[in-house]
Write a protein that holds these residues in place. Structure first.
Motif, PDB file in Angstrom:
ATOM      1  N   ALA A 201       0.861  -1.183   0.000  1.00 33.35           N
ATOM      2  CA  ALA A 201       0.000   0.000   0.000  1.00 33.35           C
ATOM      3  C   ALA A 201       0.895   1.229   0.000  1.00 33.35           C
ATOM      4  O   ALA A 201       1.834   1.328   0.792  1.00 33.35           O
ATOM      5  CB  ALA A 201      -0.915   0.010   1.216  1.00 33.35           C
ATOM      6  N   ILE A 202       0.606   2.163  -0.915  1.00 31.72           N
ATOM      7  CA  ILE A 202       1.403   3.380  -1.066  1.00 31.72           C
ATOM      8  C   ILE A 202       0.475   4.585  -0.967  1.00 31.72           C
ATOM      9  O   ILE A 202      -0.626   4.574  -1.528  1.00 31.72           O
ATOM     10  CB  ILE A 202       2.132   3.401  -2.422  1.00 31.72           C
ATOM     11  N   GLU A 203       0.913   5.615  -0.268  1.00 31.85           N
ATOM     12  CA  GLU A 203       0.171   6.871  -0.147  1.00 31.85           C
ATOM     13  C   GLU A 203       0.822   7.914  -1.046  1.00 31.85           C
ATOM     14  O   GLU A 203       1.993   7.793  -1.402  1.00 31.85           O
ATOM     15  CB  GLU A 203       0.191   7.353   1.297  1.00 31.85           C
ATOM     16  N   GLN A 204       0.052   8.961  -1.397  1.00 30.97           N
ATOM     17  CA  GLN A 204       0.565  10.065  -2.231  1.00 30.97           C
ATOM     18  C   GLN A 204       1.197   9.507  -3.505  1.00 30.97           C
ATOM     19  O   GLN A 204       2.293   9.882  -3.906  1.00 30.97           O
ATOM     20  CB  GLN A 204       1.566  10.923  -1.462  1.00 30.97           C
ATOM     21  N   THR A 205       0.484   8.604  -4.160  1.00 31.15           N
ATOM     22  CA  THR A 205       1.025   7.832  -5.270  1.00 31.15           C
ATOM     23  C   THR A 205       0.982   8.588  -6.597  1.00 31.15           C
ATOM     24  O   THR A 205      -0.017   9.219  -6.929  1.00 31.15           O
ATOM     25  CB  THR A 205       0.226   6.522  -5.420  1.00 31.15           C
ATOM     26  N   GLU A 206       2.075   8.479  -7.333  1.00 30.91           N
ATOM     27  CA  GLU A 206       2.160   9.004  -8.691  1.00 30.91           C
ATOM     28  C   GLU A 206       2.513   7.843  -9.614  1.00 30.91           C
ATOM     29  O   GLU A 206       3.381   7.033  -9.304  1.00 30.91           O
ATOM     30  CB  GLU A 206       3.236  10.079  -8.800  1.00 30.91           C
ATOM     31  N   GLU A 207       1.835   7.780 -10.760  1.00 29.97           N
ATOM     32  CA  GLU A 207       2.069   6.723 -11.741  1.00 29.97           C
ATOM     33  C   GLU A 207       2.876   7.286 -12.909  1.00 29.97           C
ATOM     34  O   GLU A 207       2.490   8.300 -13.492  1.00 29.97           O
ATOM     35  CB  GLU A 207       0.728   6.199 -12.244  1.00 29.97           C
TER      36      GLU A 207
ATOM     37  N   TYR B 160      -2.683   9.489  -7.489  1.00 29.77           N
ATOM     38  CA  TYR B 160      -3.683   8.820  -6.668  1.00 29.77           C
ATOM     39  C   TYR B 160      -3.397   9.148  -5.207  1.00 29.77           C
ATOM     40  O   TYR B 160      -2.243   9.298  -4.821  1.00 29.77           O
ATOM     41  CB  TYR B 160      -3.605   7.300  -6.835  1.00 29.77           C
ATOM     42  N   GLY B 161      -4.429   9.220  -4.402  1.00 25.33           N
ATOM     43  CA  GLY B 161      -4.211   9.401  -2.976  1.00 25.33           C
ATOM     44  C   GLY B 161      -3.524   8.179  -2.395  1.00 25.33           C
ATOM     45  O   GLY B 161      -2.427   8.237  -1.865  1.00 25.33           O
ATOM     46  N   ASP B 162      -4.171   7.024  -2.557  1.00 25.26           N
ATOM     47  CA  ASP B 162      -3.650   5.755  -2.064  1.00 25.26           C
ATOM     48  C   ASP B 162      -3.688   4.735  -3.192  1.00 25.26           C
ATOM     49  O   ASP B 162      -4.575   4.784  -4.048  1.00 25.26           O
ATOM     50  CB  ASP B 162      -4.484   5.221  -0.896  1.00 25.26           C
ATOM     51  N   ALA B 163      -2.749   3.812  -3.190  1.00 26.51           N
ATOM     52  CA  ALA B 163      -2.734   2.740  -4.188  1.00 26.51           C
ATOM     53  C   ALA B 163      -2.366   1.437  -3.497  1.00 26.51           C
ATOM     54  O   ALA B 163      -1.606   1.417  -2.531  1.00 26.51           O
ATOM     55  CB  ALA B 163      -1.730   3.045  -5.291  1.00 26.51           C
ATOM     56  N   PHE B 164      -2.931   0.361  -4.009  1.00 22.59           N
ATOM     57  CA  PHE B 164      -2.648  -0.979  -3.508  1.00 22.59           C
ATOM     58  C   PHE B 164      -2.082  -1.781  -4.664  1.00 22.59           C
ATOM     59  O   PHE B 164      -2.736  -1.924  -5.691  1.00 22.59           O
ATOM     60  CB  PHE B 164      -3.927  -1.630  -2.969  1.00 22.59           C
ATOM     61  N   LEU B 165      -0.857  -2.264  -4.525  1.00 20.12           N
ATOM     62  CA  LEU B 165      -0.189  -3.020  -5.587  1.00 20.12           C
ATOM     63  C   LEU B 165      -0.034  -4.472  -5.149  1.00 20.12           C
ATOM     64  O   LEU B 165       0.530  -4.752  -4.091  1.00 20.12           O
ATOM     65  CB  LEU B 165       1.182  -2.412  -5.878  1.00 20.12           C
ATOM     66  N   ARG B 166      -0.536  -5.369  -5.976  1.00 20.11           N
ATOM     67  CA  ARG B 166      -0.426  -6.796  -5.664  1.00 20.11           C
ATOM     68  C   ARG B 166       1.016  -7.251  -5.796  1.00 20.11           C
ATOM     69  O   ARG B 166       1.734  -6.855  -6.705  1.00 20.11           O
ATOM     70  CB  ARG B 166      -1.304  -7.609  -6.610  1.00 20.11           C
ATOM     71  N   GLY B 167       1.430  -8.087  -4.879  1.00 23.14           N
ATOM     72  CA  GLY B 167       2.814  -8.535  -4.840  1.00 23.14           C
ATOM     73  C   GLY B 167       3.282  -9.261  -6.078  1.00 23.14           C
ATOM     74  O   GLY B 167       4.457  -9.205  -6.421  1.00 23.14           O
ATOM     75  N   ASN B 168       2.383  -9.929  -6.793  1.00 24.87           N
ATOM     76  CA  ASN B 168       2.821 -10.670  -7.977  1.00 24.87           C
ATOM     77  C   ASN B 168       3.037  -9.762  -9.185  1.00 24.87           C
ATOM     78  O   ASN B 168       3.485 -10.214 -10.222  1.00 24.87           O
ATOM     79  CB  ASN B 168       1.834 -11.783  -8.318  1.00 24.87           C
ATOM     80  N   ASN B 169       2.755  -8.455  -9.070  1.00 21.02           N
ATOM     81  CA  ASN B 169       2.969  -7.524 -10.175  1.00 21.02           C
ATOM     82  C   ASN B 169       4.301  -6.803 -10.091  1.00 21.02           C
ATOM     83  O   ASN B 169       4.779  -6.277 -11.089  1.00 21.02           O
ATOM     84  CB  ASN B 169       1.869  -6.452 -10.209  1.00 21.02           C
ATOM     85  N   GLY B 170       4.877  -6.721  -8.903  1.00 28.61           N
ATOM     86  CA  GLY B 170       6.093  -5.928  -8.721  1.00 28.61           C
ATOM     87  C   GLY B 170       7.339  -6.698  -9.082  1.00 28.61           C
ATOM     88  O   GLY B 170       7.416  -7.900  -8.875  1.00 28.61           O
TER      89      GLY B 170
END
Length: 81
Positions: free
Chosen positions: A44-50, A60-70
């Motif tokens: 989970a990341i806050e103050q997220t920029e893509e 994005y304010g908050d983002a949730f990244l699944r472990g199998n994508n990183g």
């Protein structure tokens, strides 16, 4: 003196609250502040920029990244995993 081997999870727990860059297998980068992670390496990341190809695409304010994508994470200031 005994040196303890550090797992990736141990490492990430030490940088909670610090700026990170998470690079996905797709080549997209997410930059923000590491909020938390779980045993599956979901992040989970806050103050997220893509970023796509180095260009800012979304914020994005908050983002949730699944472990199998990183594929890698790094603290913007010091080191990478």
């Amino acid at each position: 003196m005994s040196l303890r081997k550090q797992t990736p999870s141990d490492f990430l727990k030490q940088i909670i609250g610090r700026p990170v860059v998470v690079k996905l297998n797709s080549g997209v980068d997410y930059r923000g502040v590491l909020a938390c992670l779980d045993g599956y390496m979901n992040i989970a990341i806050e103050q997220t920029e893509e970023y796509v190809n180095g260009q800012l695409k979304n914020k994005y304010g908050d983002a949730f990244l699944r472990g199998n994508n990183g594929c890698s994470s790094q603290n913007r200031k010091l080191w990478s995993v």
